[in-house]
Write an enzyme that holds these catalytic residues in place. Structure first.
Site, short mmCIF file in Angstrom:
data_model
loop_
_atom_site.label_atom_id
_atom_site.label_comp_id
_atom_site.label_asym_id
_atom_site.label_seq_id
_atom_site.Cartn_x
_atom_site.Cartn_y
_atom_site.Cartn_z
N ASP A 197 0.94 -1.24 -0.07
CA ASP A 197 0.08 -0.12 0.00
C ASP A 197 0.84 1.26 -0.05
OD1 ASP A 197 -2.00 -1.67 0.33
OD2 ASP A 197 -2.23 -1.58 2.32
N TYR A 224 6.83 -10.00 6.33
CA TYR A 224 6.64 -8.71 6.80
C TYR A 224 6.99 -8.46 8.14
CZ TYR A 224 3.43 -7.66 2.70
OH TYR A 224 2.80 -7.87 1.44
#
Length: 287
Positions: free
Chosen positions: A71, A129
């Site tokens: 994002d 992540y």
């Protein structure tokens, strides 16, 4: 779930006659871009920047395929992508050529030629992540846009009591954004843990590491924000487990900002988490 249950195409289009497939591993500072994926005119994404530059250098229309989206504001330590070209430039030279012309916020880590059976997205075996958090007293000017700031760091052992319920195969509907198009909300999570590391200047940084076969839109940020909220409110881990099982998005707590999120690694090695496949494949709700 078993790898055979992953919803992925069995084959991909080869590069075509006279064309080659080039793979890039890269890192970028996401605070400067509107995410990885092209968003249309008026916005600059990492993908669009690479396509624009490669099309100019190679004098042909280049389409970049990434391992996954990040994002707006999300960073990458090791993202992967590929493109097909008719160019005869040696694969290893793309790293040097691109780094000499790209802005310093995008760095190509490596470039190589791969076969037509490789696809940056669909060949991925795992993604990892990281999410970074610092307290107000340790927050530096260099952390702005790159680390989440909280008043006080929560106890990592408390956070890990929540994180252990994320490990395994679960229906993560509760952490799925309403904008996520996935048909199935089940995901395999190989790693879910909090630890404390130090930044370049020796200040403590709370880090969440999570690795899985795939993630839904905003899933990691939603999990992080909810765990931090639970810790702040002193809720126990059994309530966190029940939250996951509820599959009720309305019960989820905060979604953490994009600043502290990093795509840390993309792996194409099927052996890396083979132990999970051997022990947990097909066992939903495992932990």
């Amino acid at each position: 779930m078993a790898r055979s249950d992953w919803r992925r195409p069995a084959s991909f289009l080869p590069p075509g006659e006279g064309r080659r497939r080039i793979r890039l591993f890269l890192s970028y500072d996401g605070s400067r871009y509107h995410g990885w994926q092209c968003q249309g005119e008026g916005t600059v994404s990492v993908q669009s920047r690479l396509e624009q530059l490669l099309s100019k250098i190679l004098e042909e229309d280049i389409t970049i395929y990434g391992s996954g989206r990040t994002d707006s504001g999300v960073h990458a330590l090791r993202q992967c992508c590929h493109f097909d070209t008719s160019s005869k430039i040696e694969a290893e030279k793309f790293r040097v050529i691109l780094n000499s012309q790209l802005e310093k916020s995008i760095r190509i880590l490596s470039s190589d030629e791969v076969g037509g059976d490789f696809h940056a997205r669909f060949s991925t075996e795992s993604r990892e992540y990281w999410y970074l958090v610092k307290d107000a007293l340790s927050f530096l000017p260099f952390d702005s846009g790159r680390v989440m700031q909280v008043k006080k760091l929560p106890d990592p052992s408390v956070l890990n009591s929540y994180a252990r319920h994320i490990f395994g195969t679960h229906d993560f509907t509760v952490f799925a954004s309403a904008r996520d198009p996935s048909v199935s909300k089940f995901r395999d999570i190989y790693l879910s843990e909090w630890d404390v590391i130090s930044d370049t200047f020796g200040y403590p940084v709370l880090r969440y590491r999570v690795a899985g076969n795939a993630f839904m839109y905003h899933q990691v940020r939603s999990m992080v924000g909810t765990m931090l909220s639970f810790a702040e409110k002193g809720l126990d881990d059994e309530e966190f487990r029940l939250l996951i099982e509820s599959k009720n998005r309305m019960q989820v707590h905060k979604t953490a900002p994009s600043d502290g999120l990093y795509l840390a690694d993309v792996s194409y090695d099927s052996r890396r988490y083979q132990w999970f496949e051997d022990e947990y494949a097909g066992k939903q709700g495992s932990r």
